[in-house]
Design a protein around this motif. Sequence first.
Motif, mmCIF file in Angstrom:
data_model
loop_
_atom_site.group_PDB
_atom_site.id
_atom_site.type_symbol
_atom_site.label_atom_id
_atom_site.label_comp_id
_atom_site.label_asym_id
_atom_site.label_seq_id
_atom_site.Cartn_x
_atom_site.Cartn_y
_atom_site.Cartn_z
ATOM 1 N N PHE A 90 30.842 -6.066 16.280
ATOM 2 C CA PHE A 90 30.385 -6.099 15.106
ATOM 3 C C PHE A 90 29.762 -5.145 14.241
ATOM 4 C CE2 PHE A 90 26.693 -5.197 18.089
ATOM 5 C CZ PHE A 90 25.951 -4.362 17.476
ATOM 6 N N ALA A 91 29.327 -5.536 12.696
ATOM 7 C CA ALA A 91 29.224 -4.640 11.553
ATOM 8 C C ALA A 91 27.599 -5.427 11.046
ATOM 9 C CB ALA A 91 30.796 -4.728 11.150
ATOM 10 N N PHE A 92 27.438 -4.456 10.490
ATOM 11 C CA PHE A 92 26.673 -5.168 9.224
ATOM 12 C C PHE A 92 25.956 -4.295 7.911
ATOM 13 C CE2 PHE A 92 24.062 -2.914 12.989
ATOM 14 C CZ PHE A 92 23.534 -1.801 12.231
ATOM 15 N N GLY A 93 26.314 -4.243 6.732
ATOM 16 C CA GLY A 93 25.757 -3.311 5.742
ATOM 17 C C GLY A 93 24.405 -3.983 5.563
ATOM 18 N N LEU A 135 19.920 -8.058 4.727
ATOM 19 C CA LEU A 135 21.497 -7.402 5.358
ATOM 20 C C LEU A 135 22.872 -8.409 5.143
ATOM 21 C CD1 LEU A 135 21.854 -8.018 8.698
ATOM 22 C CD2 LEU A 135 20.118 -6.901 9.059
ATOM 23 N N GLY A 136 23.729 -7.969 5.243
ATOM 24 C CA GLY A 136 25.142 -9.050 5.541
ATOM 25 C C GLY A 136 25.901 -8.057 7.275
ATOM 26 N N CYS A 137 26.367 -9.303 8.069
ATOM 27 C CA CYS A 137 26.503 -9.177 9.369
ATOM 28 C C CYS A 137 27.499 -9.835 9.816
ATOM 29 C CB CYS A 137 25.250 -8.524 10.221
ATOM 30 S SG CYS A 137 24.228 -10.523 10.701
ATOM 31 N N GLY A 138 28.444 -9.203 10.776
ATOM 32 C CA GLY A 138 28.451 -9.963 10.949
ATOM 33 C C GLY A 138 29.927 -9.610 12.661
ATOM 34 N N MET A 139 30.615 -10.891 13.119
ATOM 35 C CA MET A 139 31.626 -10.391 14.381
ATOM 36 C C MET A 139 32.946 -9.234 13.488
ATOM 37 S SD MET A 139 30.144 -10.497 16.638
ATOM 38 C CE MET A 139 31.125 -9.746 18.298
ATOM 39 N N ILE A 155 23.617 0.990 4.231
ATOM 40 C CA ILE A 155 23.770 1.934 5.568
ATOM 41 C C ILE A 155 24.442 0.798 6.104
ATOM 42 C CG2 ILE A 155 22.674 2.645 7.601
ATOM 43 C CD1 ILE A 155 20.836 3.169 5.990
ATOM 44 N N GLU A 156 25.811 1.368 6.204
ATOM 45 C CA GLU A 156 26.807 0.414 7.347
ATOM 46 C C GLU A 156 26.587 0.448 8.964
ATOM 47 O OE1 GLU A 156 28.988 -1.676 5.070
ATOM 48 O OE2 GLU A 156 29.836 -2.100 6.607
ATOM 49 N N GLY A 157 26.852 -0.103 9.896
ATOM 50 C CA GLY A 157 26.227 0.020 10.976
ATOM 51 C C GLY A 157 27.819 -0.808 11.689
ATOM 52 N N THR A 205 29.875 -0.467 1.853
ATOM 53 C CA THR A 205 30.681 1.167 3.350
ATOM 54 C C THR A 205 31.148 0.299 4.013
ATOM 55 O OG1 THR A 205 28.385 0.647 3.300
ATOM 56 C CG2 THR A 205 28.435 2.631 2.305
ATOM 57 N N SER A 206 31.407 -0.953 3.517
ATOM 58 C CA SER A 206 32.419 -1.203 4.361
ATOM 59 C C SER A 206 33.385 -0.327 5.088
ATOM 60 C CB SER A 206 32.476 -2.726 4.489
ATOM 61 O OG SER A 206 31.633 -3.645 4.543
ATOM 62 N N THR A 207 34.084 0.398 3.927
ATOM 63 C CA THR A 207 35.071 1.447 3.872
ATOM 64 C C THR A 207 35.387 2.308 4.745
ATOM 65 O OG1 THR A 207 33.780 2.755 2.341
ATOM 66 C CG2 THR A 207 35.631 1.489 1.144
ATOM 67 N N VAL A 208 34.089 2.648 5.162
ATOM 68 C CA VAL A 208 33.777 3.322 6.202
ATOM 69 C C VAL A 208 34.806 3.014 7.407
ATOM 70 C CG1 VAL A 208 32.391 4.972 7.623
ATOM 71 C CG2 VAL A 208 32.230 4.953 4.753
ATOM 72 N N GLN A 209 33.705 1.827 8.203
ATOM 73 C CA GLN A 209 34.159 1.144 9.190
ATOM 74 C C GLN A 209 35.839 1.625 9.364
ATOM 75 O OE1 GLN A 209 33.932 -3.265 9.971
ATOM 76 N NE2 GLN A 209 31.574 -2.386 8.366
ATOM 77 N N ILE A 210 36.392 1.163 8.811
ATOM 78 C CA ILE A 210 38.073 1.693 8.623
ATOM 79 C C ILE A 210 38.098 2.678 8.991
ATOM 80 C CG2 ILE A 210 40.424 1.347 6.853
ATOM 81 C CD1 ILE A 210 38.842 -1.536 7.640
HETATM 82 N N1 PHE Z 1 30.014 -4.930 2.836
HETATM 83 C C1 PHE Z 1 29.301 -6.608 2.984
HETATM 84 C C2 PHE Z 1 28.290 -6.181 1.800
HETATM 85 O O1 PHE Z 1 28.302 -5.386 0.887
HETATM 86 C C3 PHE Z 1 27.770 -6.172 4.107
HETATM 87 C C4 PHE Z 1 28.256 -6.275 5.731
HETATM 88 C C5 PHE Z 1 28.334 -5.619 5.847
HETATM 89 C C6 PHE Z 1 28.885 -7.724 5.868
HETATM 90 C C7 PHE Z 1 29.628 -5.454 7.180
HETATM 91 C C8 PHE Z 1 28.476 -7.334 7.102
HETATM 92 C C9 PHE Z 1 29.535 -6.676 7.920
HETATM 93 O O2 PHE Z 1 28.048 -7.617 0.776
#
Ligand code: PHE
Length: 341
Positions: A301-304, A278-282, A206-208, A166-171
């Motif tokens: 920052f973003a997380f999934g 979850l995965g995350c980062g700056m 769920i992307e943040g 769902t990181s596509t939605v960040q963009i």
């Molecule tokens: N998109 C990553 C995944 O699917 C998760 C992620 C989201 C990591 C946002 C960092 C920031 O594994």
Amino acid sequence: MDLAVLEEEVRNYDLSTAEGRASFRQRFLRKGGILDRLLSELPTLPLEERRLRGQRLNALRQLAQQRLAQAESHSSSPSLSPLAFADLTFPLVGLQPGARHPLSLIEQRVLTLFQRLGYTLADGPEIEDDWHNFTALNFEPDHPARDMQDTFFIDPSQGKLLRTHTSTVQIRVMERQAPPLRILAPGRVYRHETISARAHVYFHQIEGLCVDEGISAADLRATLEYFLTQFFGSGTRLRWRASYFPFTEMSAEVDIACRICQGKGCPVCKFTGWVEVLGCGMVDPNVLAACGIDPDRYTGFAFGLGVERLAQLFFQIPDLRLFSENNYRFLQSFATYAHLA
Ligand code: PHE
């Protein structure tokens, strides 16, 4: 004929049965019935008497019509009412009320917790292009995740694919909106995997995303620790691990102590006692720049989050496949969790 006697009769006539009502109608309201007859005799009377008697006869006819109408409406309602037949103590054998799907319950719970922090919802398509799934997210042209092994391509010549995250939605959000941004994007994602107890060809994330001036890794950590302790309870053990994603710098993953085996080791945690949630980062400055946001001014920052993972740990479900098989008894067992959402 004495009209007072007649009025007595109209008032006291028994209209409780269908026969009573029929004979009443015959006697008083039929053409050529008693009232009709008395009315037709009026012209033979002296003027003054004619007027008074005419009024009384008309009033009497009205009364008869009213009584009959009233009796008929009363008599029809009780016999047609279903309540007249219903045994209210009878068990409802045929009734099978629905239940929210466990993934939907979990998703709603996550959204509610982040809405308290001011996050709003965002959305994007499941059929994506290379730009939103990879290139804008800083994937090198030959990054292994672009490989057919991971990605379902719909039309490789046009770069059409099923989004792998769902990181596509960040963009999509950053292309459209200027910071400050605080969004959550729930949705389905697809990966070319062998279906097993731990993996499926589609699952939910769920992307943040949070972008503003002066956002730091401390904000990321505080946000996710708030969320995870609210979600799993304050005693929950978390483990932060350094990780790598092309679109974040620094990157991390968070594990939860396995709640299925209480850390003893089981197939869900691959016998490690920990499960990644979850995965995350700056947000990488290259990603901000690709979306037209000035990386010298803004950070984020973003997380999934993996919805199946959260649900699996929350409800202690050993096999991911249960979430997509629509087994009636499995789904029905979540009826008692309606309060969660
Ligand atoms: N998109 C990553 C995944 O699917 C998760 C992620 C989201 C990591 C946002 C960092 C920031 O594994």
